[in-house]
Scaffold this motif. Structure first.
Motif, PDB file in Angstrom:
ATOM      1  N   TYR A   1       0.819  -1.211   0.000  1.00 39.33           N
ATOM      2  CA  TYR A   1       0.000   0.000   0.000  1.00 39.33           C
ATOM      3  C   TYR A   1       0.858   1.268   0.000  1.00 39.33           C
ATOM      4  O   TYR A   1       0.365   2.342  -0.311  1.00 39.33           O
ATOM      5  N   GLY A   2       2.133   1.131   0.378  1.00 37.17           N
ATOM      6  CA  GLY A   2       2.955   2.325   0.517  1.00 37.17           C
ATOM      7  C   GLY A   2       2.434   3.254   1.590  1.00 37.17           C
ATOM      8  O   GLY A   2       2.500   4.474   1.472  1.00 37.17           O
ATOM      9  N   GLN A   3       1.890   2.679   2.642  1.00 40.62           N
ATOM     10  CA  GLN A   3       1.282   3.452   3.726  1.00 40.62           C
ATOM     11  C   GLN A   3       1.572   2.745   5.047  1.00 40.62           C
ATOM     12  O   GLN A   3       1.639   1.515   5.093  1.00 40.62           O
ATOM     13  N   ARG A   4       1.708   3.509   6.110  1.00 36.26           N
ATOM     14  CA  ARG A   4       1.791   2.896   7.418  1.00 36.26           C
ATOM     15  C   ARG A   4       0.407   2.381   7.805  1.00 36.26           C
ATOM     16  O   ARG A   4      -0.592   3.067   7.600  1.00 36.26           O
ATOM     17  N   VAL A   5       0.347   1.163   8.308  1.00 36.50           N
ATOM     18  CA  VAL A   5      -0.930   0.577   8.727  1.00 36.50           C
ATOM     19  C   VAL A   5      -0.878   0.330  10.231  1.00 36.50           C
ATOM     20  O   VAL A   5      -0.033  -0.436  10.715  1.00 36.50           O
ATOM     21  N   MET A   6      -1.758   1.001  10.975  1.00 42.08           N
ATOM     22  CA  MET A   6      -1.778   0.848  12.436  1.00 42.08           C
ATOM     23  C   MET A   6      -2.836  -0.176  12.832  1.00 42.08           C
ATOM     24  O   MET A   6      -3.897  -0.246  12.214  1.00 42.08           O
ATOM     25  N   LEU A   7      -2.541  -0.956  13.859  1.00 41.14           N
ATOM     26  CA  LEU A   7      -3.511  -1.948  14.320  1.00 41.14           C
ATOM     27  C   LEU A   7      -4.569  -1.280  15.193  1.00 41.14           C
ATOM     28  O   LEU A   7      -4.255  -0.512  16.094  1.00 41.14           O
ATOM     29  N   ALA A   8      -5.836  -1.590  14.888  1.00 42.89           N
ATOM     30  CA  ALA A   8      -6.927  -1.115  15.731  1.00 42.89           C
ATOM     31  C   ALA A   8      -7.466  -2.326  16.474  1.00 42.89           C
ATOM     32  O   ALA A   8      -8.052  -3.222  15.868  1.00 42.89           O
ATOM     33  N   ASP A   9      -7.221  -2.397  17.769  1.00 41.93           N
ATOM     34  CA  ASP A   9      -7.691  -3.563  18.505  1.00 41.93           C
ATOM     35  C   ASP A   9      -9.105  -3.323  19.025  1.00 41.93           C
ATOM     36  O   ASP A   9      -9.736  -2.299  18.752  1.00 41.93           O
ATOM     37  N   ARG A  10      -9.586  -4.298  19.755  1.00 42.79           N
ATOM     38  CA  ARG A  10     -10.978  -4.279  20.195  1.00 42.79           C
ATOM     39  C   ARG A  10     -11.364  -2.996  20.934  1.00 42.79           C
ATOM     40  O   ARG A  10     -12.386  -2.382  20.644  1.00 42.79           O
ATOM     41  N   GLU A  11     -10.487  -2.607  21.871  1.00 39.90           N
ATOM     42  CA  GLU A  11     -10.818  -1.416  22.661  1.00 39.90           C
ATOM     43  C   GLU A  11     -10.888  -0.171  21.785  1.00 39.90           C
ATOM     44  O   GLU A  11     -11.772   0.670  21.933  1.00 39.90           O
ATOM     45  N   MET A  12      -9.980  -0.093  20.855  1.00 41.36           N
ATOM     46  CA  MET A  12      -9.927   1.076  19.984  1.00 41.36           C
ATOM     47  C   MET A  12     -11.185   1.188  19.122  1.00 41.36           C
ATOM     48  O   MET A  12     -11.714   2.275  18.904  1.00 41.36           O
ATOM     49  N   VAL A  13     -11.678   0.026  18.633  1.00 43.16           N
ATOM     50  CA  VAL A  13     -12.827   0.047  17.732  1.00 43.16           C
ATOM     51  C   VAL A  13     -14.137   0.199  18.502  1.00 43.16           C
ATOM     52  O   VAL A  13     -15.049   0.901  18.075  1.00 43.16           O
ATOM     53  N   GLU A  14     -14.218  -0.446  19.665  1.00 43.20           N
ATOM     54  CA  GLU A  14     -15.510  -0.486  20.361  1.00 43.20           C
ATOM     55  C   GLU A  14     -15.721   0.636  21.361  1.00 43.20           C
ATOM     56  O   GLU A  14     -16.836   1.096  21.543  1.00 43.20           O
ATOM     57  N   ASP A  15     -14.666   1.036  22.042  1.00 44.71           N
ATOM     58  CA  ASP A  15     -14.867   1.972  23.146  1.00 44.71           C
ATOM     59  C   ASP A  15     -14.733   3.417  22.704  1.00 44.71           C
ATOM     60  O   ASP A  15     -13.698   4.054  22.888  1.00 44.71           O
TER      61      ASP A  15
END
Lengths: 295, 295
Positions: free
Chosen positions: A50-64
């Motif tokens: 992708y030529g992009q930094r990809v950050m992980l979004a874990d459960r807390e990040m997505v839900e809370d």
């Protein structure tokens, strides 16, 4: 500006669409939703493609609250990458609504999900009934609300897709009781475990009919004892589908009894319980690998 | 060598996956299946994007033996491009089987189909029941086998995706009688026409209950008069989805009575009849454009 939900498809970094890739490249921030499914490749491979930094979004990040995730999405484009298609998990619809409530425009780039991949088993997509989810039983929690749904599908001759439990970043029961979450190691239910669970529930129903003591608390799990007809037996045909849509995809046809002993390798697995097979479907299924070794 | 079925997704030449594009580029021959769905862009745009000549495969080519299509697929790679995902139409499973019978290896590159796109209406994918297909009634043929299926979905609180009739290269009834096919102009059923047909069948059921003369031949179309409960009324909620997954996608929520007068523009259209709405689903649907103008 726009909050994009972008499906990655089922395989690796090659399964994004041209539209998805173009969108990822112009976004200011790119997250990968990493807990409702599992990506079969390293994030670094995505980043190279992708030529992009990809950050992980874990459960807390997505839900809370999703504050971090949506931060600045009103002034610059933000993308959340989702394995498979974007709208399978309630989570993503919830996220979409929360973004909309903040006045953020949302857009979606679709891709293939498990419901598409299941087509390789030769069953007609429009003859699937309600999808069910099988989760691991614990000592205290043995949810079987899927039983009458499966029974209703079977009674109508419909196929059933069984999605199998994924436990990623799940707090342990003990740690929750102590109020400080400690996370379990990631676990993915296999076709064999799913078939074993189906057989276990059938055994409980038999015991109950025979008036034997029941190992479950009926108040917690009344459904497998509902008045509906038996949904299946040990001889009912099932189709195990492992790593659907990936290069190492594996399909195995057998009775539930056979599949309970089958080995289909790494996750993700899904189990399909066919309903009545039309002639073309039966012919197709007969060409798939069989537990018995026939093909 | 390999016969590839490659999904193009729902939009234009940008919706193919990287894997699909790579596969198309190395194939010796590339066909576009052009009758079970409709591509919203010119084939020339596909050819420019793919750097490959794309030949149209019409109904006869795909269904009648497929000799031309599969010719040489045992010595060089051949691709058939399919709008949406590859396994929605029986046609493609049939083709796969015929290729396998000739000893040709088959592979699939999945993509999004209508079942993915329907997610943008905010309904949970796993709460859809059996998909139904609505076809135009003619003087002689008024198939309503969908009625009890829709009723069964509704009774279980499940959502129903209604696929709407596509008539591309259909021979006219008269020409068939004369033994020399003359083809109708392509036609695509609209959400309004679908809603009108649902209301028409409800009216027939009412007339029948009232003992009035029945306009249809029961022997040909017994289903709408089956003992099942009424599947819907004019006030039942429907969601019209036009050009799903495309830039010009349009969604409209209204009662069937309202949708029967709605205008959603060019094809393809689909109609969704929601079952019971969970809280999140109801909230999502409330954010969609409504016939009444509220949003």
């Amino acid at each position: 500006m726009v909050f994009y939900l972008i499906g990655l498809g089922l395989g690796d970094e090659q399964d994004i669409t041209l539209r998805g890739l173009e969108t990822v490249r112009w976004c200011a921030r790119v997250y990968l939703e990493a807990y409702t499914s599992v990506l079969p490749v390293d994030v670094a491979r995505l980043e190279r493609q992708y030529g992009q930094r990809v950050m992980l979004a874990d459960r807390e990040m997505v839900e809370d609250g999703a504050d971090d995730l949506l931060h600045g999405a009103d002034t610059s484009d933000v993308a959340l990458l989702v394995v498979g298609d974007v709208f399978w998990a309630t989570t993503h619809q919830d996220l979409w609504l929360r973004a909309r409530r903040r006045g953020i425009e949302c857009a979606v780039v679709h891709n293939a999900g498990i419901m598409n991949a299941v087509g390789v088993c030769g069953l007609q997509m429009y003859r699937f009934g309600e999808t069910i989810s099988l989760v691991w039983f614990t000592e205290r929690w043995r949810p079987t609300s899927w039983y009458p749904r499966l029974a209703a599908n079977r009674q109508r001759g419909l196929h059933t897709l069984c999605l199998l439990d994924i436990r990623v970043k799940e707090p342990t029961e003990e740690s929750l009781a102590r109020g400080k979450p400690v996370y379990e190691a990631p676990r993915f239910m296999s076709v064999a475990e799913a078939a074993q669970q189906l057989l276990q529930v059938a055994a409980w129903r038999r015991e109950r009919r025979n008036g034997q003591a029941n190992p479950t608390n009926d108040a917690e799990a009344p459904e497998p004892y509902c008045a509906c007809a038996e949904a299946y037996t040990a001889q009912t045909l099932g189709i195990g589908l492992a790593r659907a849509g990936q290069a190492t995809q594996q399909i195995l046809v057998g009775t539930l009894e056979q599949l309970a002993r089958a080995e289909l390798g790494p996750p993700l697995h899904a189990l399909i319980i066919p309903g009545e097979l039309h002639a073309l479907e039966a012919e197709f299924v007969a060409t798939l690998p069989q537990v018995s070794g026939r093909q």
